[in-house]
Scaffold this motif. Sequence first.
Motif, PDB file in Angstrom:
ATOM      1  N   ARG A   1      63.122  83.528  84.830  1.00  0.00           N
ATOM      2  CA  ARG A   1      62.978  82.817  83.840  1.00  0.00           C
ATOM      3  C   ARG A   1      61.425  83.085  83.245  1.00  0.00           C
ATOM      4  NH1 ARG A   1      63.265  76.331  83.805  1.00  0.00           N
ATOM      5  NH2 ARG A   1      61.525  76.713  85.580  1.00  0.00           N
ATOM      6  N   HIS A   2      60.437  82.899  83.917  1.00  0.00           N
ATOM      7  CA  HIS A   2      59.272  83.179  83.717  1.00  0.00           C
ATOM      8  C   HIS A   2      58.821  84.743  82.912  1.00  0.00           C
ATOM      9  CE1 HIS A   2      58.761  84.728  87.682  1.00  0.00           C
ATOM     10  NE2 HIS A   2      57.618  85.327  87.371  1.00  0.00           N
ATOM     11  N   ARG A   3      59.730  85.627  83.380  1.00  0.00           N
ATOM     12  CA  ARG A   3      59.367  86.835  82.793  1.00  0.00           C
ATOM     13  C   ARG A   3      59.724  87.221  81.135  1.00  0.00           C
ATOM     14  NH1 ARG A   3      61.716  91.012  84.651  1.00  0.00           N
ATOM     15  NH2 ARG A   3      59.633  92.384  84.927  1.00  0.00           N
ATOM     16  N   ALA A   4      60.386  86.017  80.728  1.00  0.00           N
ATOM     17  CA  ALA A   4      60.871  86.327  79.257  1.00  0.00           C
ATOM     18  C   ALA A   4      59.670  85.741  78.476  1.00  0.00           C
ATOM     19  CB  ALA A   4      61.988  85.268  79.049  1.00  0.00           C
ATOM     20  N   ASP A   5      59.755  86.449  77.216  1.00  0.00           N
ATOM     21  CA  ASP A   5      58.660  86.277  76.104  1.00  0.00           C
ATOM     22  C   ASP A   5      58.997  84.714  75.557  1.00  0.00           C
ATOM     23  OD1 ASP A   5      57.375  88.749  75.946  1.00  0.00           O
ATOM     24  OD2 ASP A   5      59.067  89.589  75.389  1.00  0.00           O
ATOM     25  N   MET A   6      60.293  84.421  75.504  1.00  0.00           N
ATOM     26  CA  MET A   6      60.534  83.129  74.988  1.00  0.00           C
ATOM     27  C   MET A   6      61.631  82.293  75.961  1.00  0.00           C
ATOM     28  SD  MET A   6      62.232  82.227  71.269  1.00  0.00           S
ATOM     29  CE  MET A   6      60.883  82.470  70.414  1.00  0.00           C
ATOM     30  N   ILE A   7      61.704  81.170  76.011  1.00  0.00           N
ATOM     31  CA  ILE A   7      62.651  80.409  76.658  1.00  0.00           C
ATOM     32  C   ILE A   7      63.224  79.347  75.826  1.00  0.00           C
ATOM     33  CG2 ILE A   7      63.058  78.699  78.698  1.00  0.00           C
ATOM     34  CD1 ILE A   7      60.635  79.946  80.162  1.00  0.00           C
ATOM     35  N   LEU A   8      64.516  79.555  75.429  1.00  0.00           N
ATOM     36  CA  LEU A   8      65.213  78.503  74.692  1.00  0.00           C
ATOM     37  C   LEU A   8      65.864  77.311  75.696  1.00  0.00           C
ATOM     38  CD1 LEU A   8      66.898  80.737  72.177  1.00  0.00           C
ATOM     39  CD2 LEU A   8      64.991  79.634  71.730  1.00  0.00           C
TER      40      LEU A   8
ATOM     41  N   GLY B   1      66.132  91.557  74.838  1.00  0.00           N
ATOM     42  CA  GLY B   1      67.074  91.132  75.927  1.00  0.00           C
ATOM     43  C   GLY B   1      67.414  89.786  75.979  1.00  0.00           C
ATOM     44  N   ILE B   2      68.448  89.390  76.238  1.00  0.00           N
ATOM     45  CA  ILE B   2      68.857  88.016  76.388  1.00  0.00           C
ATOM     46  C   ILE B   2      69.408  87.721  77.632  1.00  0.00           C
ATOM     47  CG2 ILE B   2      70.097  86.201  75.184  1.00  0.00           C
ATOM     48  CD1 ILE B   2      70.152  87.497  72.753  1.00  0.00           C
ATOM     49  N   ALA B   3      68.569  86.622  78.423  1.00  0.00           N
ATOM     50  CA  ALA B   3      69.042  86.444  79.829  1.00  0.00           C
ATOM     51  C   ALA B   3      69.349  85.117  79.919  1.00  0.00           C
ATOM     52  CB  ALA B   3      67.776  86.790  81.020  1.00  0.00           C
TER      53      ALA B   3
ATOM     54  N   VAL C   1      67.861  82.208  77.826  1.00  0.00           N
ATOM     55  CA  VAL C   1      68.311  80.721  77.497  1.00  0.00           C
ATOM     56  C   VAL C   1      68.639  79.807  78.839  1.00  0.00           C
ATOM     57  CG1 VAL C   1      70.597  79.924  76.463  1.00  0.00           C
ATOM     58  CG2 VAL C   1      69.690  82.030  75.673  1.00  0.00           C
ATOM     59  N   ASP C   2      68.116  78.657  78.618  1.00  0.00           N
ATOM     60  CA  ASP C   2      67.885  77.592  79.772  1.00  0.00           C
ATOM     61  C   ASP C   2      68.514  76.257  79.524  1.00  0.00           C
ATOM     62  OD1 ASP C   2      67.042  76.883  82.410  1.00  0.00           O
ATOM     63  OD2 ASP C   2      64.852  76.157  81.483  1.00  0.00           O
ATOM     64  N   ALA C   3      68.998  75.723  80.621  1.00  0.00           N
ATOM     65  CA  ALA C   3      69.400  74.383  80.558  1.00  0.00           C
ATOM     66  C   ALA C   3      69.602  73.886  82.047  1.00  0.00           C
ATOM     67  CB  ALA C   3      70.780  74.358  79.945  1.00  0.00           C
ATOM     68  N   ASP C   4      69.769  72.555  81.943  1.00  0.00           N
ATOM     69  CA  ASP C   4      69.667  71.853  83.334  1.00  0.00           C
ATOM     70  C   ASP C   4      70.895  72.290  83.989  1.00  0.00           C
ATOM     71  OD1 ASP C   4      67.208  70.462  82.996  1.00  0.00           O
ATOM     72  OD2 ASP C   4      68.243  68.716  82.383  1.00  0.00           O
ATOM     73  N   GLU C   5      71.035  72.477  85.364  1.00  0.00           N
ATOM     74  CA  GLU C   5      72.232  73.172  86.124  1.00  0.00           C
ATOM     75  C   GLU C   5      73.269  72.038  85.785  1.00  0.00           C
ATOM     76  OE1 GLU C   5      73.685  74.304  90.474  1.00  0.00           O
ATOM     77  OE2 GLU C   5      71.699  74.164  90.114  1.00  0.00           O
ATOM     78  N   ARG C   6      73.178  70.794  85.909  1.00  0.00           N
ATOM     79  CA  ARG C   6      74.068  69.776  85.650  1.00  0.00           C
ATOM     80  C   ARG C   6      74.930  69.974  84.121  1.00  0.00           C
ATOM     81  NH1 ARG C   6      71.782  63.848  85.297  1.00  0.00           N
ATOM     82  NH2 ARG C   6      70.882  65.067  83.602  1.00  0.00           N
ATOM     83  N   ASP C   7      74.089  70.393  83.424  1.00  0.00           N
ATOM     84  CA  ASP C   7      74.873  70.817  81.988  1.00  0.00           C
ATOM     85  C   ASP C   7      75.821  72.021  81.976  1.00  0.00           C
ATOM     86  OD1 ASP C   7      73.824  68.378  80.468  1.00  0.00           O
ATOM     87  OD2 ASP C   7      71.839  69.437  80.132  1.00  0.00           O
TER      88      ASP C   7
END
Length: 317
Positions: free
Chosen positions: A294-301, A93-95, A229-235
């Motif tokens: 986000r914290h439910r993911a096995d990995m955060i990019l 799964g990719i969120a 897949v994470d990033a700062d909201e500004r980006d």
Amino acid sequence: MSTLHQKAPLSTYTTFKRQEWANLSEATKEILSDDERTKIGSIDQTISADEVADVYLPLSQLLYLNMEQALSLHSKTNRFLQKQTKKTPYIIGIAGSVSVGKSTTARLLQALIKRWPSKPSVELITTDGFLYPNAILQEKNLMKRKGFPESYDIERLIHFLYDLKSGTSCIKAPLYSHLTYDVLPDTHQTIESPDVVIIEGINVLQVNKKNQHIPHVFVSDFFDFSIYVDADERDIQAWYIERFKLLRNTAFQKSESYFHQYRDLSDQEAEEISRGIWQSINAINLEENIRPTRHRADMILKKGAGHKVKEVRLKNL
């Protein structure tokens, strides 16, 4: 809003800086050609050879180890139970937010997984196809909530995943058109006994509390591995505005585009309108529904400028 999901759960992850993560892979040759990377990229995101080698190749190798372990456990369990049950697909799964680059990540992984030693068959499913059609969203007054949890036919998505994990040999998934901004009627993607399935969408890690029919079953229950897949909201907002401008000059020019009305906007008008859409819809959905998962993911990019992954967080075993 509580900051629990922003701080405390991340302590359950091991954090790798980009170079630290890149050093985990021993491969030195280029895995994807320039042409392949161009096809995988999107209108607003190009994929460099370094990004593939530093980030996605180690990720692919980790996924391969996980799948091999799952296959081994399945085989040992069959011997113990004296049964010959069919191995079901390994589901990833990719969120993440709108415009954060989930689709590109999914396509990259699909291309790399196909190169595993076992040469597995890999299907990519986007949850956009499981949105309610526009006619239903209009009837429910949900067009401005499109992408929010209530705009998806979660029951249909869960039944689809149930069929996948039950070993059903041939399954159909609905398809979505970003051009017409609607689910395509009577059009499906046929899935036939895949080895790996990638499920990509903003909603895939959400706990569907409003589901009356399957109250204790969530989409993520069917995943063998999940990535946020994470990033700062500004980006992310900047990427959303840039993509809107690019689409104004391309897809929006087509008469069949749902957003054809925006084809002649000036740069300033395009920026003002896209910023308004972001702030009134996507930013709210990100804060209320997407980032809290986000914290439910096995990995955060974790991405930085230019969609480059700067940090990888892997949930502790």
